[in-house]
Design a protein around this motif. Structure first.
Motif, PDB file in Angstrom:
ATOM      1  N   HIS A   1       1.456   1.155  -1.438  1.00  0.00           N
ATOM      2  CA  HIS A   1       2.607   1.356  -0.558  1.00  0.00           C
ATOM      3  C   HIS A   1       2.816   0.209   0.431  1.00  0.00           C
ATOM      4  O   HIS A   1       3.712   0.279   1.261  1.00  0.00           O
ATOM      5  CB  HIS A   1       2.448   2.658   0.225  1.00  0.00           C
TER       6      HIS A   1
ATOM      7  N   THR B   1      -4.786   9.624 -10.393  1.00  0.00           N
ATOM      8  CA  THR B   1      -4.086   8.770  -9.422  1.00  0.00           C
ATOM      9  C   THR B   1      -4.728   7.394  -9.349  1.00  0.00           C
ATOM     10  O   THR B   1      -4.039   6.373  -9.422  1.00  0.00           O
ATOM     11  CB  THR B   1      -4.067   9.431  -8.036  1.00  0.00           C
TER      12      THR B   1
ATOM     13  N   ASP C   1      -6.514   8.534  -2.252  1.00  0.00           N
ATOM     14  CA  ASP C   1      -5.700   8.257  -1.057  1.00  0.00           C
ATOM     15  C   ASP C   1      -5.709   6.776  -0.701  1.00  0.00           C
ATOM     16  O   ASP C   1      -4.689   6.232  -0.269  1.00  0.00           O
ATOM     17  CB  ASP C   1      -6.179   9.084   0.137  1.00  0.00           C
TER      18      ASP C   1
ATOM     19  N   VAL D   1      -3.337   5.060  -3.157  1.00  0.00           N
ATOM     20  CA  VAL D   1      -1.932   5.311  -2.823  1.00  0.00           C
ATOM     21  C   VAL D   1      -1.516   4.385  -1.693  1.00  0.00           C
ATOM     22  O   VAL D   1      -0.471   3.731  -1.758  1.00  0.00           O
ATOM     23  CB  VAL D   1      -1.708   6.798  -2.443  1.00  0.00           C
TER      24      VAL D   1
ATOM     25  N   MET E   1       4.181   9.206  -4.419  1.00  0.00           N
ATOM     26  CA  MET E   1       2.791   8.803  -4.193  1.00  0.00           C
ATOM     27  C   MET E   1       2.508   7.392  -4.715  1.00  0.00           C
ATOM     28  O   MET E   1       1.370   6.958  -4.732  1.00  0.00           O
ATOM     29  CB  MET E   1       1.836   9.794  -4.851  1.00  0.00           C
TER      30      MET E   1
END
Length: 184
Positions: free
Chosen positions: A135, A27, A128, A131, A58
């Protein structure tokens, strides 16, 4: 020839971020390459890695690279070893180990500077955090996924341009596409 060079750059970008940041699982790696590509595109009209990104829940995902990782693509595995690590929360993290030596000669000073600044900015960030960073409102993923509701769809690179720069950037990008199409 041009595509081979692009692939070599992508593999070296991966090696760079894996070696230059902490907690660099799949990620985080995807988000770092995305930021590199879209920030470079906004300045020059071309990406660094050549990847296309899609608006997944995600965040932006380079689907082609994701598929190569999931399917243990031999070309990818020659350059980057892929393994899995169990985390304390029960999740599994994809872990990378570069099998190639990073080659800075493949990159322009602008590309290297951007890679270094992203590695510094996101050095200790975890997945996290990455991500969340992709966003944010007014960023390309947010526009495609949230505003337009085009889930799982291609995120156009032209969204990297600020409204004032959109015309000039689109012209530069179009010229770059025409140039590369002539040399395929």
């Amino acid at each position: 020839m041009l595509q081979d060079k692009q692939r070599e750059k992508l593999l070296n970008v991966m090696a760079f971020f894996i070696q230059s940041t902490r907690f660099c699982g799949k990620t985080k790696l995807f988000k770092l390459i995305y930021f590199l590509d879209f920030e470079h595109y906004s300045a020059t009209g071309r990406s660094v890695s050549g990847m296309d990104y899609y608006a997944w829940p995600m965040g932006p995902v380079p689907v082609e690279l994701n598929d190569q990782i999931e399917n243990n693509d031999p070309n990818l595995c020659d350059a980057v070893e892929v393994s899995h690590k169990s985390l304390s929360d029960g999740k599994t993290m994809v872990v990378f180990t570069p099998n190639i030596e990073f080659d800075s000669k493949l990159f322009t000073r602008r590309e290297l500077g951007l890679m270094e600044s992203l590695a510094i900015e996101f050095n200790a960030a975890k997945a996290d955090d990455m991500v969340e960073a992709t966003h944010l409102e007014n960023l390309p993923w947010h526009q495609v996924y949230e505003v337009e509701g085009r889930r799982q769809q291609l995120i156009p690179y032209d969204l990297a341009f600020k409204k004032d720069d959109e015309q000039a950037g689109s012209l530069t990008a179009r010229e770059h596409r025409e140039f590369t199409e002539n040399y395929k």
